[in-house]
Scaffold this motif. Structure first.
Motif, PDB file in Angstrom:
ATOM      1  N   ALA A  16       0.832  -1.204   0.000  1.00  0.00           N
ATOM      2  CA  ALA A  16       0.000   0.000   0.000  1.00  0.00           C
ATOM      3  C   ALA A  16       0.865   1.251   0.000  1.00  0.00           C
ATOM      4  O   ALA A  16       0.560   2.239  -0.683  1.00  0.00           O
ATOM      5  N   TRP A  17       1.962   1.230   0.747  1.00  0.00           N
ATOM      6  CA  TRP A  17       2.885   2.370   0.764  1.00  0.00           C
ATOM      7  C   TRP A  17       3.466   2.600  -0.628  1.00  0.00           C
ATOM      8  O   TRP A  17       3.573   3.739  -1.081  1.00  0.00           O
ATOM      9  N   ARG A  18       3.807   1.523  -1.315  1.00  0.00           N
ATOM     10  CA  ARG A  18       4.360   1.654  -2.678  1.00  0.00           C
ATOM     11  C   ARG A  18       3.330   2.272  -3.620  1.00  0.00           C
ATOM     12  O   ARG A  18       3.667   3.103  -4.466  1.00  0.00           O
ATOM     13  N   LYS A  19       2.079   1.862  -3.487  1.00  0.00           N
ATOM     14  CA  LYS A  19       1.016   2.434  -4.326  1.00  0.00           C
ATOM     15  C   LYS A  19       0.833   3.916  -4.016  1.00  0.00           C
ATOM     16  O   LYS A  19       0.672   4.734  -4.935  1.00  0.00           O
ATOM     17  N   ALA A  20       0.843   4.283  -2.740  1.00  0.00           N
ATOM     18  CA  ALA A  20       0.718   5.696  -2.357  1.00  0.00           C
ATOM     19  C   ALA A  20       1.901   6.487  -2.893  1.00  0.00           C
ATOM     20  O   ALA A  20       1.741   7.616  -3.373  1.00  0.00           O
ATOM     21  N   ASN A  21       3.081   5.909  -2.822  1.00  0.00           N
ATOM     22  CA  ASN A  21       4.284   6.558  -3.348  1.00  0.00           C
ATOM     23  C   ASN A  21       4.156   6.767  -4.864  1.00  0.00           C
ATOM     24  O   ASN A  21       4.537   7.810  -5.392  1.00  0.00           O
ATOM     25  N   TYR A  22       3.593   5.795  -5.564  1.00  0.00           N
ATOM     26  CA  TYR A  22       3.360   5.902  -7.001  1.00  0.00           C
ATOM     27  C   TYR A  22       2.361   7.021  -7.311  1.00  0.00           C
ATOM     28  O   TYR A  22       2.522   7.765  -8.278  1.00  0.00           O
ATOM     29  N   LYS A  24       1.665   9.765  -5.594  1.00  0.00           N
ATOM     30  CA  LYS A  24       1.912  11.087  -5.023  1.00  0.00           C
ATOM     31  C   LYS A  24       2.093  12.208  -6.029  1.00  0.00           C
ATOM     32  O   LYS A  24       1.833  13.351  -5.715  1.00  0.00           O
ATOM     33  N   ASP A  25       2.474  11.896  -7.266  1.00  0.00           N
ATOM     34  CA  ASP A  25       2.574  12.962  -8.268  1.00  0.00           C
ATOM     35  C   ASP A  25       1.483  12.856  -9.333  1.00  0.00           C
ATOM     36  O   ASP A  25       1.544  13.497 -10.369  1.00  0.00           O
ATOM     37  N   LYS A  26       0.450  12.065  -9.061  1.00  0.00           N
ATOM     38  CA  LYS A  26      -0.619  11.864 -10.029  1.00  0.00           C
ATOM     39  C   LYS A  26      -1.968  12.425  -9.576  1.00  0.00           C
ATOM     40  O   LYS A  26      -2.882  12.565 -10.378  1.00  0.00           O
ATOM     41  N   ILE A  27      -2.118  12.785  -8.324  1.00  0.00           N
ATOM     42  CA  ILE A  27      -3.402  13.259  -7.805  1.00  0.00           C
ATOM     43  C   ILE A  27      -3.623  14.727  -8.131  1.00  0.00           C
ATOM     44  O   ILE A  27      -4.707  15.124  -8.559  1.00  0.00           O
ATOM     45  N   VAL A  28      -2.604  15.550  -7.950  1.00  0.00           N
ATOM     46  CA  VAL A  28      -2.681  16.983  -8.250  1.00  0.00           C
ATOM     47  C   VAL A  28      -1.641  17.288  -9.328  1.00  0.00           C
ATOM     48  O   VAL A  28      -0.461  17.016  -9.138  1.00  0.00           O
ATOM     49  N   ASN A  29      -2.097  17.845 -10.441  1.00  0.00           N
ATOM     50  CA  ASN A  29      -1.175  18.144 -11.550  1.00  0.00           C
ATOM     51  C   ASN A  29      -0.046  19.060 -11.104  1.00  0.00           C
ATOM     52  O   ASN A  29      -0.263  20.026 -10.377  1.00  0.00           O
ATOM     53  N   VAL A  38      -1.488  11.978   0.220  1.00  0.00           N
ATOM     54  CA  VAL A  38      -2.093  11.021  -0.710  1.00  0.00           C
ATOM     55  C   VAL A  38      -3.197  10.255   0.011  1.00  0.00           C
ATOM     56  O   VAL A  38      -4.332  10.149  -0.481  1.00  0.00           O
ATOM     57  N   ILE A  39      -2.876   9.740   1.182  1.00  0.00           N
ATOM     58  CA  ILE A  39      -3.857   8.974   1.956  1.00  0.00           C
ATOM     59  C   ILE A  39      -5.039   9.862   2.341  1.00  0.00           C
ATOM     60  O   ILE A  39      -6.201   9.468   2.194  1.00  0.00           O
ATOM     61  N   GLU A  40      -4.760  11.078   2.814  1.00  0.00           N
ATOM     62  CA  GLU A  40      -5.822  12.012   3.191  1.00  0.00           C
ATOM     63  C   GLU A  40      -6.735  12.321   2.005  1.00  0.00           C
ATOM     64  O   GLU A  40      -7.968  12.336   2.137  1.00  0.00           O
ATOM     65  N   SER A  41      -6.153  12.546   0.835  1.00  0.00           N
ATOM     66  CA  SER A  41      -6.922  12.851  -0.366  1.00  0.00           C
ATOM     67  C   SER A  41      -7.867  11.707  -0.732  1.00  0.00           C
ATOM     68  O   SER A  41      -9.047  11.922  -1.040  1.00  0.00           O
ATOM     69  N   ILE A  42      -7.360  10.490  -0.689  1.00  0.00           N
ATOM     70  CA  ILE A  42      -8.180   9.321  -1.035  1.00  0.00           C
ATOM     71  C   ILE A  42      -9.283   9.114  -0.001  1.00  0.00           C
ATOM     72  O   ILE A  42     -10.433   8.834  -0.355  1.00  0.00           O
ATOM     73  N   ILE A  43      -8.961   9.287   1.271  1.00  0.00           N
ATOM     74  CA  ILE A  43      -9.977   9.150   2.326  1.00  0.00           C
ATOM     75  C   ILE A  43     -11.072  10.189   2.140  1.00  0.00           C
ATOM     76  O   ILE A  43     -12.270   9.879   2.222  1.00  0.00           O
TER      77      ILE A  43
END
Length: 58
Positions: A16-22, A24-29, A38-43
């Protein structure tokens, strides 16, 4: 040190940490988020989808 009245720690599996790390630069342009953000955004996204507003569920 984080203020315990405002922050809590969580443990996540390495996968899960690896996925969050992946993600981290894809959620906000043009912005790299921290793993925490990343976790906060998804929650927040999932909570909103399920009717959570202003600290209360619909």
């Amino acid at each position: 040190m984080a203020d315990p009245a405002k922050h809590k720690s969580v443990s996540v599996p390495i996968a899960a940490w690896r996925k969050a790390n992946y993600l981290k630069d894809k959620i906000v342009n043009d912005t790299e988020l921290s793993i925490s953000k990343v976790i906060e955004s998804i929650i927040n996204e999932k909570a909103k989808k399920h009717g959570y507003k202003n600290g209360k569920a619909d």
